[in-house]
Motif scaffolding. Structure first.
Motif, PDB file in Angstrom:
ATOM      1  N   LEU A   1       0.860  -1.177   0.000  1.00 46.95           N
ATOM      2  CA  LEU A   1       0.000   0.000   0.000  1.00 46.95           C
ATOM      3  C   LEU A   1       0.896   1.227   0.000  1.00 46.95           C
ATOM      4  CD1 LEU A   1      -2.580   1.664   0.319  1.00 46.95           C
ATOM      5  CD2 LEU A   1      -2.550   1.128   2.775  1.00 46.95           C
ATOM      6  N   LEU A   2       0.844   2.004  -1.092  1.00 48.34           N
ATOM      7  CA  LEU A   2       1.669   3.191  -1.248  1.00 48.34           C
ATOM      8  C   LEU A   2       0.846   4.411  -0.845  1.00 48.34           C
ATOM      9  CD1 LEU A   2       3.145   2.401  -4.785  1.00 48.34           C
ATOM     10  CD2 LEU A   2       3.990   1.630  -2.542  1.00 48.34           C
ATOM     11  N   MET A   3       1.390   5.239   0.050  1.00 51.43           N
ATOM     12  CA  MET A   3       0.684   6.411   0.546  1.00 51.43           C
ATOM     13  C   MET A   3       1.558   7.644   0.368  1.00 51.43           C
ATOM     14  SD  MET A   3      -1.055   4.762   3.958  1.00 51.43           S
ATOM     15  CE  MET A   3       0.482   3.967   4.416  1.00 51.43           C
ATOM     16  N   LEU A   4       1.031   8.645  -0.332  1.00 49.90           N
ATOM     17  CA  LEU A   4       1.795   9.851  -0.635  1.00 49.90           C
ATOM     18  C   LEU A   4       1.635  10.871   0.477  1.00 49.90           C
ATOM     19  CD1 LEU A   4       0.890   8.516  -3.522  1.00 49.90           C
ATOM     20  CD2 LEU A   4       1.936  10.582  -4.410  1.00 49.90           C
ATOM     21  N   ASP A   5       2.752  11.512   0.825  1.00 51.03           N
ATOM     22  CA  ASP A   5       2.815  12.417   1.973  1.00 51.03           C
ATOM     23  C   ASP A   5       3.460  13.727   1.516  1.00 51.03           C
ATOM     24  OD1 ASP A   5       3.250  13.669   4.414  1.00 51.03           O
ATOM     25  OD2 ASP A   5       4.879  12.324   5.010  1.00 51.03           O
ATOM     26  N   SER A   6       2.702  14.820   1.579  1.00 51.50           N
ATOM     27  CA  SER A   6       3.225  16.112   1.116  1.00 51.50           C
ATOM     28  C   SER A   6       3.973  16.883   2.202  1.00 51.50           C
ATOM     29  CB  SER A   6       2.065  16.983   0.591  1.00 51.50           C
ATOM     30  OG  SER A   6       1.236  17.408   1.657  1.00 51.50           O
ATOM     31  N   ASP A   7       4.092  16.324   3.395  1.00 53.71           N
ATOM     32  CA  ASP A   7       4.806  17.007   4.475  1.00 53.71           C
ATOM     33  C   ASP A   7       6.309  16.830   4.257  1.00 53.71           C
ATOM     34  OD1 ASP A   7       5.415  18.392   6.733  1.00 53.71           O
ATOM     35  OD2 ASP A   7       4.738  16.862   8.141  1.00 53.71           O
ATOM     36  N   VAL A   8       6.795  17.521   3.219  1.00 56.13           N
ATOM     37  CA  VAL A   8       8.183  17.408   2.770  1.00 56.13           C
ATOM     38  C   VAL A   8       8.844  18.771   2.920  1.00 56.13           C
ATOM     39  CG1 VAL A   8       9.649  16.917   0.768  1.00 56.13           C
ATOM     40  CG2 VAL A   8       7.571  15.568   1.156  1.00 56.13           C
ATOM     41  N   GLU A   9      10.078  18.788   3.404  1.00 52.46           N
ATOM     42  CA  GLU A   9      10.739  20.063   3.719  1.00 52.46           C
ATOM     43  C   GLU A   9      10.848  20.978   2.516  1.00 52.46           C
ATOM     44  OE1 GLU A   9      14.446  19.468   5.656  1.00 52.46           O
ATOM     45  OE2 GLU A   9      13.553  18.580   7.462  1.00 52.46           O
ATOM     46  N   GLU A  10      11.005  20.425   1.305  1.00 51.99           N
ATOM     47  CA  GLU A  10      11.149  21.270   0.122  1.00 51.99           C
ATOM     48  C   GLU A  10       9.859  22.000  -0.245  1.00 51.99           C
ATOM     49  OE1 GLU A  10      13.674  17.562  -0.919  1.00 51.99           O
ATOM     50  OE2 GLU A  10      12.099  18.113   0.505  1.00 51.99           O
ATOM     51  N   ASN A  11       8.730  21.551   0.272  1.00 54.10           N
ATOM     52  CA  ASN A  11       7.461  22.203  -0.027  1.00 54.10           C
ATOM     53  C   ASN A  11       7.281  23.480   0.793  1.00 54.10           C
ATOM     54  OD1 ASN A  11       6.420  20.439  -1.956  1.00 54.10           O
ATOM     55  ND2 ASN A  11       5.435  19.130  -0.430  1.00 54.10           N
ATOM     56  N   ALA A  12       6.564  24.442   0.196  1.00 54.73           N
ATOM     57  CA  ALA A  12       6.118  25.600   0.970  1.00 54.73           C
ATOM     58  C   ALA A  12       5.051  25.153   1.959  1.00 54.73           C
ATOM     59  CB  ALA A  12       5.571  26.668   0.032  1.00 54.73           C
ATOM     60  N   ALA A  13       4.727  26.006   2.915  1.00 54.16           N
ATOM     61  CA  ALA A  13       3.806  25.620   3.993  1.00 54.16           C
ATOM     62  C   ALA A  13       2.464  25.147   3.457  1.00 54.16           C
ATOM     63  CB  ALA A  13       3.619  26.795   4.945  1.00 54.16           C
ATOM     64  N   SER A  14       1.906  25.852   2.473  1.00 54.41           N
ATOM     65  CA  SER A  14       0.587  25.467   1.963  1.00 54.41           C
ATOM     66  C   SER A  14       0.633  24.113   1.276  1.00 54.41           C
ATOM     67  CB  SER A  14       0.058  26.533   0.998  1.00 54.41           C
ATOM     68  OG  SER A  14       0.944  26.712  -0.094  1.00 54.41           O
ATOM     69  N   GLU A  15       1.745  23.805   0.610  1.00 56.17           N
ATOM     70  CA  GLU A  15       1.861  22.509  -0.056  1.00 56.17           C
ATOM     71  C   GLU A  15       2.115  21.391   0.959  1.00 56.17           C
ATOM     72  OE1 GLU A  15       3.559  25.340  -1.862  1.00 56.17           O
ATOM     73  OE2 GLU A  15       1.491  25.301  -2.595  1.00 56.17           O
ATOM     74  N   ARG A  16       2.847  21.718   2.020  1.00 52.39           N
ATOM     75  CA  ARG A  16       3.075  20.701   3.060  1.00 52.39           C
ATOM     76  C   ARG A  16       1.758  20.257   3.679  1.00 52.39           C
ATOM     77  NH1 ARG A  16       8.586  21.657   6.505  1.00 52.39           N
ATOM     78  NH2 ARG A  16       7.968  19.570   7.177  1.00 52.39           N
ATOM     79  N   ASP A  17       0.786  21.159   3.693  1.00 54.59           N
ATOM     80  CA  ASP A  17      -0.491  20.855   4.340  1.00 54.59           C
ATOM     81  C   ASP A  17      -1.484  20.128   3.444  1.00 54.59           C
ATOM     82  OD1 ASP A  17       0.303  21.954   6.706  1.00 54.59           O
ATOM     83  OD2 ASP A  17      -0.654  23.893   6.362  1.00 54.59           O
ATOM     84  N   VAL A  18      -1.127  19.830   2.201  1.00 52.21           N
ATOM     85  CA  VAL A  18      -2.088  19.191   1.292  1.00 52.21           C
ATOM     86  C   VAL A  18      -2.592  17.872   1.873  1.00 52.21           C
ATOM     87  CG1 VAL A  18      -2.310  18.023  -0.946  1.00 52.21           C
ATOM     88  CG2 VAL A  18      -1.341  20.330  -0.824  1.00 52.21           C
ATOM     89  N   THR A  19      -1.725  17.089   2.469  1.00 54.77           N
ATOM     90  CA  THR A  19      -2.148  15.813   3.042  1.00 54.77           C
ATOM     91  C   THR A  19      -2.270  15.904   4.563  1.00 54.77           C
ATOM     92  OG1 THR A  19       0.148  15.023   3.096  1.00 54.77           O
ATOM     93  CG2 THR A  19      -1.162  14.447   1.162  1.00 54.77           C
ATOM     94  N   ASP A  20      -2.718  17.067   5.056  1.00 59.19           N
ATOM     95  CA  ASP A  20      -2.790  17.235   6.508  1.00 59.19           C
ATOM     96  C   ASP A  20      -3.887  16.402   7.139  1.00 59.19           C
ATOM     97  OD1 ASP A  20      -4.848  18.744   5.457  1.00 59.19           O
ATOM     98  OD2 ASP A  20      -4.573  20.434   6.826  1.00 59.19           O
ATOM     99  N   ARG A  21      -5.063  16.345   6.501  1.00 60.69           N
ATOM    100  CA  ARG A  21      -6.147  15.590   7.117  1.00 60.69           C
ATOM    101  C   ARG A  21      -7.113  15.082   6.047  1.00 60.69           C
ATOM    102  NH1 ARG A  21      -8.497  20.099  11.057  1.00 60.69           N
ATOM    103  NH2 ARG A  21      -6.290  19.984  11.620  1.00 60.69           N
ATOM    104  N   LEU A  22      -7.809  14.034   6.399  1.00 61.69           N
ATOM    105  CA  LEU A  22      -8.736  13.373   5.487  1.00 61.69           C
ATOM    106  C   LEU A  22     -10.028  14.181   5.387  1.00 61.69           C
ATOM    107  CD1 LEU A  22      -9.550  10.866   3.809  1.00 61.69           C
ATOM    108  CD2 LEU A  22     -10.139   9.737   5.953  1.00 61.69           C
ATOM    109  N   TYR A  23     -10.438  14.485   4.152  1.00 63.73           N
ATOM    110  CA  TYR A  23     -11.686  15.209   3.885  1.00 63.73           C
ATOM    111  C   TYR A  23     -11.737  16.554   4.615  1.00 63.73           C
ATOM    112  CZ  TYR A  23     -13.105  10.612   2.146  1.00 63.73           C
ATOM    113  OH  TYR A  23     -13.166   9.408   1.464  1.00 63.73           O
ATOM    114  N   GLY A  24     -10.620  17.249   4.603  1.00 59.86           N
ATOM    115  CA  GLY A  24     -10.603  18.571   5.221  1.00 59.86           C
ATOM    116  C   GLY A  24     -10.334  19.637   4.180  1.00 59.86           C
ATOM    117  N   GLY A  25     -10.444  20.908   4.579  1.00 61.39           N
ATOM    118  CA  GLY A  25     -10.094  22.014   3.708  1.00 61.39           C
ATOM    119  C   GLY A  25     -11.160  22.380   2.706  1.00 61.39           C
ATOM    120  N   GLY A  26     -10.874  23.464   1.946  1.00 60.19           N
ATOM    121  CA  GLY A  26     -11.807  23.957   0.939  1.00 60.19           C
ATOM    122  C   GLY A  26     -11.615  23.281  -0.397  1.00 60.19           C
ATOM    123  N   SER A  27     -12.238  23.871  -1.437  1.00 59.45           N
ATOM    124  CA  SER A  27     -12.255  23.244  -2.752  1.00 59.45           C
ATOM    125  C   SER A  27     -10.860  23.066  -3.327  1.00 59.45           C
ATOM    126  CB  SER A  27     -13.112  24.070  -3.716  1.00 59.45           C
ATOM    127  OG  SER A  27     -14.469  23.984  -3.379  1.00 59.45           O
TER     128      SER A  27
END
Length: 878
Positions: free
Chosen positions: A221-247
């Protein structure tokens, strides 16, 4: 002081205990009782404190205890047996390998995409039924030996944890998950650096993600994680929580899942040598963008967009789980356009073509919304709902994509969900089966679904079945008291005021369970419709009932939270709180106690809005009886021998309030007059003989049907294998041929028409005909620039209703009688068998036809007679 960084220091396992690490890292332990019992023996108190998670357990075991175990020959013997058993499980020949050996044309590999996976509570990456189903799909694929790769996202906060305020209002908590403390490992390049996938974002930004791998038996099972140091803060948060955030947040999650997921699969296969998938299965529309990435891949190899689209469609399976449009992700078309094309992702693909795939270009659709399910259906040659009834609902819901076809002809089939029995069946049930037919045969029956082995339940003594049910109910009572006490402490109660908890529930009382998500259509509070009557049932002097309820409302759903609060306030009433409880934080760990311990599983959704309803399946596999509205799987398999159907008031003339009143009263009547008497009535031996027989029938009759092993076998045989065959057949030349043919047919179709229909033999005397007669039809058609090889002309016949609509239709192909006439018209003829009595009618239609089409409805094109064409009329048979 607060630490600025945290990490886990793990003890070094002594050499004799090294196999413990492999056992902990393969999630097969989550459904293998012997392995779990081995870890429990390492440190019983630590096992409880770790929540039954071997990885956490091994991170806390004292070195002194490890040294003791390294010298414990009995423990080492058990460890060797468990390690050898896992090795045999991972490398032995299973169902898939045996099918391959017998010459079945099976896919070399399948990639299975889902936004959530409920594999184990130790990997909390799920919110509800969709994720649990996905986890069970992976486990069953592993048991069957199917070479499948799971693809999802790793959410750093997972889904929320639920607690209650003093007044019963739901509160959400999002504990941070450290992947280093989870049973996952980082996918790395040969030089040791983490493997990354990268998506291009508007404005020259990038979204990077690492790939974490969980091993689910034989299935990665491969799971992608955007909490990567090279990302900006908003991109790090893409995989912050399941079914969260706006459009936009959700759109980025779904781009990462679909596009990034395909890239993760390619990286995994490159690094491990795993076979490249021939079939891509998207579990709901969230991962639909995977088709676009595969079109891009083929485009980079020189294949044009239309030909690449045909190739991608051939190898794609799409499963829809929602029976309501509101359950589908839809995005503003401008938002989607902003993230694609030259300024964003997939720069080689025309943004207009991307948008066309998801636009609701059908009557009633929203012209400015991009619909992920619509895109999923347009990018998949094969699609299915998750129960027979849900398949029919889906065909009606998406019929606009196939204009001119009746809903029953819409190319969406159904495969009814199943559940992974080794995960959900209590160890006590497995041990009872093992006493009857042996452990290995019991495990195989639970995994594969051999109905002959389930038949042996008929030979189990009544006393053994009743003792089992009593044991499981007693365990549930203890579990409920512990959880209820903890919940009240969280709500602010002191220990001194919680003495009443020790008397909550009674191991001898009929126990009803209700647990699920809390959208309004599942009607959590229907049982409260007449509170006085419910109290009478709970407090009946000789036939009382007790109810255990659990469920989470979505954090943004205040209506659902109000339903939870309404129920909690009722359960807080001192008059009934010993008979009805609400348990917060419903999840896998709770469910594994709840399903086995209940006598009856209640399900009362608005019909037909329950796509399947797998919680009732899990309960049934433990000998729990279902009391449910005829919806989802219960509509398909219900029989009075093993449960009860709640009557529904579905008529259009019934308003919502009246409907709920009628159905609540029907529920109360069933419990009072049928369910409770059946449970409490005792036979000559002091046992509830009729109840026990219903338990037995549940296991014998339903058991083999409810298994995820049966479900995955159906996916392989009915969807995966045909998709793999279609994928292999559609090499680049064939894909170009099909794409060019479709373009030519679409251009020519406005000139295709049925000009005239006539019967060459008398249809009837005074409008009637004899059963068994044959009607010879002659049809004159215009094909424009098309040839007979491009179409199929059919007669469609069946019984007709008062409006002349044909039901239970059968099709009869008609054949051309020669070349075109002077006007360029073709004549087709053929017989029509009059094989049914009653009002009978027929019509004629023209459909596109090509050897590479999966279905005549593929293009959504059909030509039928106009009202002035010939004599397509009904006849009455006698």
């Amino acid at each position: 002081m607060k630490a600025i960084r945290r990490f886990t220091v793990r003890p070094v396992l002594p050499e004799p205990l090294r196999p413990l690490s492999d056992l902990a890292r393969n999630l097969r332990w989550s459904w293998h009782t012997e392995t779990r019992e081995l870890f429990q023996a390492v440190d019983p108190d630590g096992w409880v404190a770790a929540g039954g998670d071997p990885v956490r357990l091994l991170g806390t075991v004292p070195s002194r205890r490890l040294a003791e175990l390294a010298d414990d020959r009995r423990f080492l013997r058990r460890l060797t047996e468990a390690s050898d058993d896992l090795d045999d499980y991972l490398n032995g020949s299973r169902w898939y390998q045996k099918q391959n050996d017998e010459g079945a044309e099976l896919p070399r590999a399948v990639a299975y995409f889902s936004p959530e996976f409920g594999v184990t509570a130790a990997l909390p990456q799920y919110s509800g039924g969709l994720g649990i189903l996905a986890g069970d799909h992976l486990k069953a694929a592993s048991d069957l030996g199917l070479p499948l790769i799971g693809v999802g996202l790793l959410y750093r906060h997972g889904y929320f944890r639920q607690s209650l305020s003093r007044d019963g209002w739901q509160q959400e908590h999002y504990p941070v998950l450290d992947p280093n403390e989870l049973p996952v490992s980082l996918l790395r390049e040969p030089d040791g650096t983490p493997t990354q996938v990268v998506l291009a974002l508007p404005g020259g930004r990038s979204l990077r993600a690492h790939i974490w791998q969980a091993q689910v038996g034989r299935v990665p099972l491969l799971m992608l994680d955007s909490d990567v140091e090279e990302n900006a803060a908003s991109e790090r948060d893409v995989t912050d929580r399941l079914y969260g955030g706006g459009s936009e947040h959700r759109l980025l999650q779904e781009m990462l899942l679909g596009i990034g997921g395909v890239r993760a699969v390619r990286a995994y296969c490159r690094l491990t040598g795993h076979a490249e998938p021939e079939v891509f299965h998207t579990n709901e529309g969230h991962a639909g963008f995977l088709g676009l990435e595969r079109i891009r891949e083929l485009g980079s190899q020189g294949l044009e967009f239309d030909a690449a689209l045909e190739s991608v469609r051939a190898g794609t399976v799409f499963t829809t789980h929602t029976p309501v449009p509101a359950g589908i992700d839809r995005f503003d078309r401008e938002l989607v356009a902003h993230h694609f094309g030259d300024q964003g992702e997939l720069p080689g693909l025309d943004v207009g073509r991307i948008l066309q795939l998801g636009m609701e270009t059908y009557p009633g659709g929203e012209p400015n919304l991009f619909n992920m399910a619509v895109m999923g259906l347009r990018l998949a040659q094969r699609a299915n709902g998750v129960s027979t009834l849900h398949g029919a609902v889906s065909r009606s819901m998406f019929a606009g994509l196939w204009p001119g076809f009746d809903p029953e002809e819409v190319p969406i089939t159904s495969i009814t969900n199943g559940v992974h029995a080794p995960t959900w069946v209590a160890p006590e049930v497995i041990r009872l089966g093992a006493r009857q037919i042996g452990l290995s045969r019991t495990e195989e029956a639970l995994s594969v679904g051999d109905s002959q082995r389930w038949d042996t339940v008929a030979d189990i003594a009544d006393t053994d079945i009743w003792d089992l049910r009593r044991t499981l109910r007693q365990q549930l009572v203890q579990e409920v008291r512990e959880r209820l006490r903890a919940s009240w402490r969280q709500r602010g109660a002191g220990e001194a005021e919680l003495g009443w908890v020790d008397d909550v529930l009674d191991p001898g009382v009929l126990t009803i369970g209700f647990a699920r998500r809390v959208p309004s259509y599942k009607r959590l509070t229907l049982m409260l419709r007449d509170r006085d009557r419910l109290m009478e049932l709970l407090l009946h002097p000789t036939r009382p009932i007790q109810i255990v309820v659990a469920g989470k409302a979505h954090p943004a759903d205040d209506g659902g939270k109000r339903l939870v609060q309404e129920l909690v306030r009722f359960t807080d009433d001192p008059r009934v709180r010993h008979r009805i409880v609400f348990l917060p934080d419903y999840g896998m760990r709770m469910a594994q106690k709840l399903y086995p311990g209940c006598d009856v599983w209640l399900n009362n959704p608005l019909r037909p809005l329950e796509a399947c309803g797998t919680s009732g399946m899990k309960a049934a596999l433990n000998g729990c009886l279902n009391l449910s509205v005829l919806d989802g799987w219960w509509d398909e398999w219900f029989e009075p021998d093993f449960g009860w159907a709640i009557p529904t008031a579905d008529g259009a003339a019934t308003d919502d309030d009246r409907r709920d009143e009628l159905e609540a009263n029907a529920l109360y009547d069933l419990i009072e007059q049928h369910v409770a008497p059946r449970f409490y009535d005792r036979g000559p031996g002091g046992l509830p003989d009729r109840w026990i027989e219903m338990v037995r029938q549940t296991l014998v009759t339903l058991g083999p049907k409810l298994l995820a092993g049966r479900m995955v076998r159906e996916y392989v045989e009915r969807l995966y294998a045909p998709a793999a065959h279609a994928h292999r057949s559609l090499d680049p030349d064939a894909a170009r041929e099909l794409a060019l043919w479709k373009a030519r047919v679409r251009t020519a179709w406005p000139q295709v028409a049925v000009d005239h229909v006539e019967a060459l033999t008398p249809t009837a005397v005074n409008g009637t005909a004899e059963l068994g007669a044959t009607l010879a039809l002659r049809v004159r058609v215009a094909l424009g620039a098309l040839a007979p090889d491009d179409v199929e002309v059919q007669a469609v016949a069946g019984r007709v209703d008062p409006d002349d609509a044909i039901g239970e239709a059968r099709t009869f192909p008609l054949k051309p009688t020669g070349g075109p006439d002077l006007e360029g018209r073709w004549v087709y003829e053929g017989p029509l068998a009059l094989d049914r009595t009653g009002p009978f009618g027929y019509t004629v239609r023209i459909l596109p036809a090509h050897r590479l089409l999966a279905t005549h409805a593929d293009l959504g094109l059909v030509a039928v007679p106009s009202e002035t064409t010939g004599e397509a009329a009904g006849v009455l048979l006698r």
